[in-house]
Design an enzyme around this catalytic site. Sequence first.
Site, PDB file in Angstrom:
ATOM      1  N   GLY A  56       0.823  -1.206   0.000  1.00  0.00           N
ATOM      2  CA  GLY A  56       0.000   0.000   0.000  1.00  0.00           C
ATOM      3  C   GLY A  56       0.856   1.255   0.000  1.00  0.00           C
ATOM      4  O   GLY A  56       0.578   2.216  -0.712  1.00  0.00           O
ATOM      5  N   ARG A 100       7.278   1.882   1.031  1.00  0.00           N
ATOM      6  CA  ARG A 100       7.551   0.447   1.187  1.00  0.00           C
ATOM      7  C   ARG A 100       8.003  -0.145  -0.155  1.00  0.00           C
ATOM      8  O   ARG A 100       8.875  -1.014  -0.212  1.00  0.00           O
ATOM      9  CB  ARG A 100       6.294  -0.291   1.642  1.00  0.00           C
ATOM     10  CG  ARG A 100       6.213  -0.531   3.130  1.00  0.00           C
ATOM     11  CD  ARG A 100       7.310  -1.464   3.550  1.00  0.00           C
ATOM     12  NE  ARG A 100       7.818  -1.038   4.829  1.00  0.00           N
ATOM     13  CZ  ARG A 100       7.668  -1.677   5.972  1.00  0.00           C
ATOM     14  NH1 ARG A 100       7.064  -2.817   6.001  1.00  0.00           N
ATOM     15  NH2 ARG A 100       8.140  -1.211   7.086  1.00  0.00           N
ATOM     16  N   ARG A 107       2.468  11.287  -8.597  1.00  0.00           N
ATOM     17  CA  ARG A 107       1.792  11.359  -7.294  1.00  0.00           C
ATOM     18  C   ARG A 107       2.599  10.714  -6.168  1.00  0.00           C
ATOM     19  O   ARG A 107       2.044  10.309  -5.155  1.00  0.00           O
ATOM     20  CB  ARG A 107       0.403  10.694  -7.362  1.00  0.00           C
ATOM     21  CG  ARG A 107      -0.591  11.522  -8.133  1.00  0.00           C
ATOM     22  CD  ARG A 107      -1.945  10.872  -8.229  1.00  0.00           C
ATOM     23  NE  ARG A 107      -2.805  11.702  -9.047  1.00  0.00           N
ATOM     24  CZ  ARG A 107      -3.823  12.425  -8.565  1.00  0.00           C
ATOM     25  NH1 ARG A 107      -4.130  12.401  -7.309  1.00  0.00           N
ATOM     26  NH2 ARG A 107      -4.539  13.163  -9.379  1.00  0.00           N
ATOM     27  N   ARG A 146      -0.356  -8.642  -3.607  1.00  0.00           N
ATOM     28  CA  ARG A 146      -0.390  -7.584  -2.592  1.00  0.00           C
ATOM     29  C   ARG A 146       0.368  -8.049  -1.363  1.00  0.00           C
ATOM     30  O   ARG A 146       0.235  -9.191  -0.913  1.00  0.00           O
ATOM     31  CB  ARG A 146      -1.845  -7.254  -2.235  1.00  0.00           C
ATOM     32  CG  ARG A 146      -1.973  -6.418  -1.001  1.00  0.00           C
ATOM     33  CD  ARG A 146      -3.328  -5.775  -0.816  1.00  0.00           C
ATOM     34  NE  ARG A 146      -3.657  -5.542   0.576  1.00  0.00           N
ATOM     35  CZ  ARG A 146      -3.039  -4.665   1.385  1.00  0.00           C
ATOM     36  NH1 ARG A 146      -2.052  -3.916   0.918  1.00  0.00           N
ATOM     37  NH2 ARG A 146      -3.396  -4.540   2.641  1.00  0.00           N
ATOM     38  N   SER A 205      -0.405  -5.174   5.600  1.00  0.00           N
ATOM     39  CA  SER A 205      -0.660  -5.503   6.998  1.00  0.00           C
ATOM     40  C   SER A 205      -2.162  -5.620   7.218  1.00  0.00           C
ATOM     41  O   SER A 205      -2.959  -5.180   6.383  1.00  0.00           O
ATOM     42  CB  SER A 205      -0.059  -4.447   7.914  1.00  0.00           C
ATOM     43  OG  SER A 205      -0.694  -3.214   7.673  1.00  0.00           O
ATOM     44  N   ASP A 253      -1.946  -5.642  14.113  1.00  0.00           N
ATOM     45  CA  ASP A 253      -2.717  -5.319  15.318  1.00  0.00           C
ATOM     46  C   ASP A 253      -3.864  -6.314  15.456  1.00  0.00           C
ATOM     47  O   ASP A 253      -4.137  -7.076  14.532  1.00  0.00           O
ATOM     48  CB  ASP A 253      -3.247  -3.875  15.255  1.00  0.00           C
ATOM     49  CG  ASP A 253      -4.067  -3.619  14.003  1.00  0.00           C
ATOM     50  OD1 ASP A 253      -3.465  -3.394  12.939  1.00  0.00           O
ATOM     51  OD2 ASP A 253      -5.295  -3.682  14.076  1.00  0.00           O
ATOM     52  N   ARG A 291       7.384  -4.951  13.471  1.00  0.00           N
ATOM     53  CA  ARG A 291       6.803  -4.936  12.120  1.00  0.00           C
ATOM     54  C   ARG A 291       7.877  -5.199  11.072  1.00  0.00           C
ATOM     55  O   ARG A 291       7.644  -5.896  10.099  1.00  0.00           O
ATOM     56  CB  ARG A 291       6.119  -3.593  11.849  1.00  0.00           C
ATOM     57  CG  ARG A 291       4.707  -3.544  12.380  1.00  0.00           C
ATOM     58  CD  ARG A 291       3.877  -2.502  11.646  1.00  0.00           C
ATOM     59  NE  ARG A 291       4.294  -1.155  11.950  1.00  0.00           N
ATOM     60  CZ  ARG A 291       3.923  -0.475  13.021  1.00  0.00           C
ATOM     61  NH1 ARG A 291       3.105  -1.017  13.895  1.00  0.00           N
ATOM     62  NH2 ARG A 291       4.343   0.744  13.229  1.00  0.00           N
TER      63      ARG A 291
HETATM   64  N1  HPA Z   1      -8.176  -2.181   9.836  1.00  0.00           N
HETATM   65  C1  HPA Z   1      -8.023  -1.979   8.532  1.00  0.00           C
HETATM   66  N2  HPA Z   1      -6.872  -2.153   7.913  1.00  0.00           N
HETATM   67  C2  HPA Z   1      -5.810  -2.520   8.645  1.00  0.00           C
HETATM   68  C3  HPA Z   1      -5.909  -2.734   9.999  1.00  0.00           C
HETATM   69  C4  HPA Z   1      -7.157  -2.573  10.630  1.00  0.00           C
HETATM   70  O1  HPA Z   1      -7.302  -2.747  11.851  1.00  0.00           O
HETATM   71  N3  HPA Z   1      -4.671  -3.089  10.462  1.00  0.00           N
HETATM   72  C5  HPA Z   1      -3.854  -3.087   9.396  1.00  0.00           C
HETATM   73  N4  HPA Z   1      -4.533  -2.748   8.299  1.00  0.00           N
END
Ligand code: HPA
Length: 234
Positions: free
Chosen positions: A20, A24, A43, A87, A90, A204, A217
Amino acid sequence: MSIHIGAPEGAIAETVLMPGDPLRARFVAENFLENPVCYNEVRGMYGYTGTFGGKRISVQGSGMGQPSLSIYVNELFRDYGVKRIMRIGSCGSLQRDVKIRDIVVAMSASTDSSMNDITFRGMHFAPTAHWGLFARAERAAEKLGIPFHGGNILSSDIFYNNDPEEWKIWSSHGVLAVEMETAALYTLAAKYGREALTILTVSDSLVTGEATTSEEREKTFTAMMKLALETAAG
Ligand code: HPA
């Protein structure tokens, strides 16, 4: 050149890794690819092409969310003849046994987005990973000794949800984790007859409220990258 990617024809490999975050993409190119060349800065959405294990691979940022990713994926498939997009990102865990730092490979992607409601006029398409690519990821994970969870994920349009309990609807139906892009990626791969797969690390947990430190991470990111590159090159 396409509208959002300023690369000449032939500058982008048949296999594209897609984080994303454009920074990165630059980090992956500079640390994991040989002889990386930047082909896009439009961009600030960096794209690079290099090689890994002798195979030509590109890495292109997608931005956050399905509308942003869809712009880049449409142009890569339609204008640059890209064959597969993986893709790398995270996600937030929706299950107690999907722990922070674990790897999730998305077999399918549920969504709360209206994008496919528009495309399919209220009927319900099931965005699904490319089977061959998923099988390759499984073989690569076995070879590298990297465990992963395979299953359904949620691609949500809402990061800051007004209802802090809504994720439980998905969790109660076995959905492993939440991110914001894969349903669109799998839908566009189906439309263009190409291959797509999403590999995620858990940053998370909505179940426990834990989050990884940036140092953690980095470590899990390396395992995910090894899996993604072995899958891409295999
Ligand atoms: N929500 C949406 N996208 C995410 C999250 C999340 O908690 N953590 C990492 N990407």
